[in-house]
Write an enzyme that holds these catalytic residues in place. Structure first.
Site, mmCIF file in Angstrom:
data_model
loop_
_atom_site.group_PDB
_atom_site.id
_atom_site.type_symbol
_atom_site.label_atom_id
_atom_site.label_comp_id
_atom_site.label_asym_id
_atom_site.label_seq_id
_atom_site.Cartn_x
_atom_site.Cartn_y
_atom_site.Cartn_z
ATOM 1 N N SER A 3 6.552 -82.849 6.785
ATOM 2 C CA SER A 3 6.912 -81.976 5.663
ATOM 3 C C SER A 3 7.029 -80.545 6.173
ATOM 4 C CB SER A 3 5.836 -82.017 4.587
ATOM 5 O OG SER A 3 5.688 -83.327 4.119
ATOM 6 N N CYS A 12 0.350 -78.177 11.475
ATOM 7 C CA CYS A 12 1.737 -78.673 11.390
ATOM 8 C C CYS A 12 2.549 -78.443 12.660
ATOM 9 C CB CYS A 12 2.448 -78.042 10.201
ATOM 10 S SG CYS A 12 1.614 -78.373 8.649
ATOM 11 N N GLN A 19 1.532 -80.681 15.425
ATOM 12 C CA GLN A 19 1.887 -82.067 15.080
ATOM 13 C C GLN A 19 3.384 -82.310 15.284
ATOM 14 O OE1 GLN A 19 0.408 -82.733 11.048
ATOM 15 N NE2 GLN A 19 -1.194 -84.050 11.878
ATOM 16 N N GLU A 76 8.207 -78.033 1.503
ATOM 17 C CA GLU A 76 7.281 -76.973 1.924
ATOM 18 C C GLU A 76 6.043 -76.950 1.015
ATOM 19 O OE1 GLU A 76 5.454 -74.232 3.695
ATOM 20 O OE2 GLU A 76 7.482 -74.282 4.500
ATOM 21 N N ASP A 102 -1.096 -82.832 -4.246
ATOM 22 C CA ASP A 102 0.071 -83.118 -3.421
ATOM 23 C C ASP A 102 1.230 -83.442 -4.351
ATOM 24 O OD1 ASP A 102 1.858 -83.994 -1.468
ATOM 25 O OD2 ASP A 102 0.299 -85.033 -0.319
ATOM 26 N N ARG A 107 4.393 -83.975 -3.305
ATOM 27 C CA ARG A 107 5.531 -84.492 -2.551
ATOM 28 C C ARG A 107 6.004 -85.838 -3.083
ATOM 29 N NH1 ARG A 107 3.106 -83.932 3.430
ATOM 30 N NH2 ARG A 107 1.205 -84.415 2.280
ATOM 31 N N THR A 123 0.769 -90.652 11.850
ATOM 32 C CA THR A 123 0.180 -89.957 10.703
ATOM 33 C C THR A 123 -1.324 -90.159 10.655
ATOM 34 O OG1 THR A 123 0.319 -89.619 8.312
ATOM 35 C CG2 THR A 123 0.419 -91.888 9.045
HETATM 36 N N1 LIG Z 1 -0.094 -76.380 -0.986
HETATM 37 C C1 LIG Z 1 -0.475 -76.254 0.277
HETATM 38 N N2 LIG Z 1 0.296 -76.794 1.236
HETATM 39 C C2 LIG Z 1 -0.120 -76.686 2.504
HETATM 40 C C3 LIG Z 1 -1.292 -76.006 2.867
HETATM 41 N N3 LIG Z 1 -1.416 -76.056 4.207
HETATM 42 C C4 LIG Z 1 -0.355 -76.752 4.658
HETATM 43 N N4 LIG Z 1 0.428 -77.138 3.644
HETATM 44 C C5 LIG Z 1 1.632 -77.983 3.644
HETATM 45 O O1 LIG Z 1 1.194 -79.307 3.844
HETATM 46 C C6 LIG Z 1 2.224 -80.073 4.420
HETATM 47 C C7 LIG Z 1 1.617 -80.797 5.623
HETATM 48 O O2 LIG Z 1 2.419 -81.830 5.893
HETATM 49 P P1 LIG Z 1 2.109 -83.100 6.804
HETATM 50 O O3 LIG Z 1 1.468 -82.678 8.077
HETATM 51 O O4 LIG Z 1 3.386 -83.862 6.816
HETATM 52 O O5 LIG Z 1 1.169 -83.978 5.914
HETATM 53 P P2 LIG Z 1 -0.222 -84.610 5.914
HETATM 54 O O6 LIG Z 1 -0.424 -85.039 4.527
HETATM 55 O O7 LIG Z 1 -1.245 -83.674 6.509
HETATM 56 O O8 LIG Z 1 -0.136 -85.918 6.803
HETATM 57 P P3 LIG Z 1 -0.178 -86.175 8.354
HETATM 58 O O9 LIG Z 1 0.048 -84.867 9.065
HETATM 59 O O10 LIG Z 1 0.928 -87.157 8.536
HETATM 60 O O11 LIG Z 1 -1.497 -86.770 8.676
HETATM 61 C C8 LIG Z 1 3.332 -79.098 4.761
HETATM 62 O O12 LIG Z 1 4.332 -79.179 3.752
HETATM 63 C C9 LIG Z 1 2.643 -77.742 4.702
HETATM 64 O O13 LIG Z 1 3.526 -76.694 4.318
HETATM 65 C C10 LIG Z 1 -2.083 -75.442 1.827
HETATM 66 O O14 LIG Z 1 -3.145 -74.877 2.027
HETATM 67 N N5 LIG Z 1 -1.633 -75.582 0.552
HETATM 68 ZN ZN LIG Z 2 1.331 -76.288 7.997
#
Ligand SMILES: Nc1nc2c(ncn2[C@@H]2O[C@H](COP(=O)(O)OP(=O)(O)OP(=O)(O)O)[C@@H](O)[C@H]2O)c(=O)[nH]1
Ligand SMILES: [Zn+2]
Length: 362
Positions: A220, A235, A238, A260, A294, A296, A317
């Site tokens: 994401s 992120c 990753q 996002e 979440d 999404r 993941t």
């Molecule tokens: N609302 C919000 N979004 C966040 C925050 N920190 C990071 N994000 C968002 O979280 C998402 C993280 O995505 P991913 O790494 O795909 O998701 P995940 O659910 O952690 O899953 P995996 O990484 O696959 O284990 C991104 O869209 C970031 O922009 C936060 O504090 N608040």
């Molecule tokens: Zn991030």
């Protein structure tokens, strides 16, 4: 086909209107309202709206909980807007930025009677426009008349609701070779949804065979982590680790989904960060803003994979919800491949909260 916009196209117009602060006309069954996104309110529009009749403000029950307002409609609450309310009153209800400085915002009078369908619709539209989930509503008796007279977008919610629930079809626009540090044999595919929403991308590495589980990542968008090297999340590391592993294996597919901030958009994510600076964790911050943990829609990840001819993945993941959504949407997860990189002293708490509250595997 008619020349004018169909319901899906009108919905996209309505989102643009809400972002500009222009009201839209919503109707369902016998009822109709003018709806305006609270975040985009300007004084002149507030005056014009209030002149039409008594206004109510729709917020989510998450936000109502913080405000200590009663929510009689399950997931949302409808508040009576007092006659002497100002645009600043509306902003303070919608936006938690000054909650700690001025905690006593009530008392609020919640509406109990009447049908909450259109209030819920307005919130859903505001969310999908990546605005704060709060809207002002005024009932109207002649929706078609006021829409025509004022040039407003009219949405028949009875027709719109099933369209919104259905994930929009995504169409390939173009793909081209993209040599990358992680893999020279890269290819970037651009997909565009029919509903005028965000485009999403697939980065294909090598030529993964379609009849075997492909090493895959659903990433994401995270502007702060992916581009700026933010230490608040994991992120960026990753993203690079996933591409690196695909490069090393010579095959894989990374979906870069424009969701996002777990689907709330960058402005709202920064609002959440600002609340985190006040001491709230990532989940609490989302709730105080009125969002779920979440927001999404992971269905589109499965849809993209199918479109590219894949039916099974080895999914990179730590998030079990992604695995469940893949399986529920017709993509077999043959293996979960852990992706544990990018821990810093700034994101320890964030990762611990995700493990505790969102079930992430540490
Ligand atoms: N609302 C919000 N979004 C966040 C925050 N920190 C990071 N994000 C968002 O979280 C998402 C993280 O995505 P991913 O790494 O795909 O998701 P995940 O659910 O952690 O899953 P995996 O990484 O696959 O284990 C991104 O869209 C970031 O922009 C936060 O504090 N608040
Ligand atoms: Zn991030």
């Amino acid at each position: 086909m008619q020349l004018g916009p169909d319901i899906v196209e009108r919905l996209n117009r309505a989102r643009a209107d809400l972002r500009m602060g222009v009201p839209v006309v919503l109707c369902a069954g016998e009822g109709a309202v003018l709806a305006l996104a609270a975040e985009a309110l300007v004084p002149a529009r507030f005056a014009a709206l209030s002149a039409l009749g008594p206004t109510i403000m729709a917020i989510t029950s998450r936000r109502a909980e913080t405000l200590k307002a009663r929510a009689y409609d399950g997931d949302i609450a409808r508040l009576t807007v007092p006659g002497d309310a100002t645009p600043a009153w509306v902003t303070a209800i919608a936006d938690p930025a000054d909650d700690l400085r001025s905690p006593m915002k009530g008392p609020f009078l919640s509406v109990r009677e009447g049908d909450p369908t259109l209030a819920r619709a307005a919130i859903q539209l505001a969310k999908s426009a990546r605005l704060l989930p709060a809207a002002l509503l005024v009932p109207v008796t002649d929706p078609a008349g006021i829409a025509a007279a004022e040039g407003l977008t009219l949405i028949d919610w009875d027709k719109a609701a099933p369209e919104i629930a259905r994930a929009s079809a995504l169409h390939p626009v173009i793909h081209a070779r993209l040599p990358m540090e992680a893999a020279e044999a890269g290819r970037l595919h651009v997909f565009r949804p029919e509903d005028g929403g965000e485009e999403h991308y697939a980065i294909e590495i090598g030529q993964p065979p379609r009849d075997r589980p492909v090493l895959a990542r659903l990433h994401s968008a995270c502007f702060t982590g992916d581009l700026l090297g933010s230490l608040k999340c994991d992120c960026g590391p990753q993203l690079r680790a996933a591409l690196g592993q695909m490069g090393a294996e010579g095959a894989g597919v990374l979906l870069y989904l424009n969701q996002e901030g777990r689907g709330i958009g960058l402005a709202n994510k920064m609002r959440a960060y600002s609340l985190q600076d006040q001491g709230f964790d990532t989940v609490e911050a989302n709730h105080r803003l009125g969002f779920e943990d979440d927001e999404r829609d992971f269905r589109l990840g499965a849809a993209l994979l199918k479109k590219m001819g894949f039916s099974a993945v080895r999914l990179l993941t730590n998030n079990p919800a992604k695995i469940r959504m893949m399986e529920a949407n017709g993509i077999r997860v043959a293996e979960r491949v852990p992706l544990k990189v990018g821990r810093t002293r700034h994101n320890e708490g964030y990762l611990a909260t995700k493990a505790r509250k969102s079930g992430h595997l540490l």
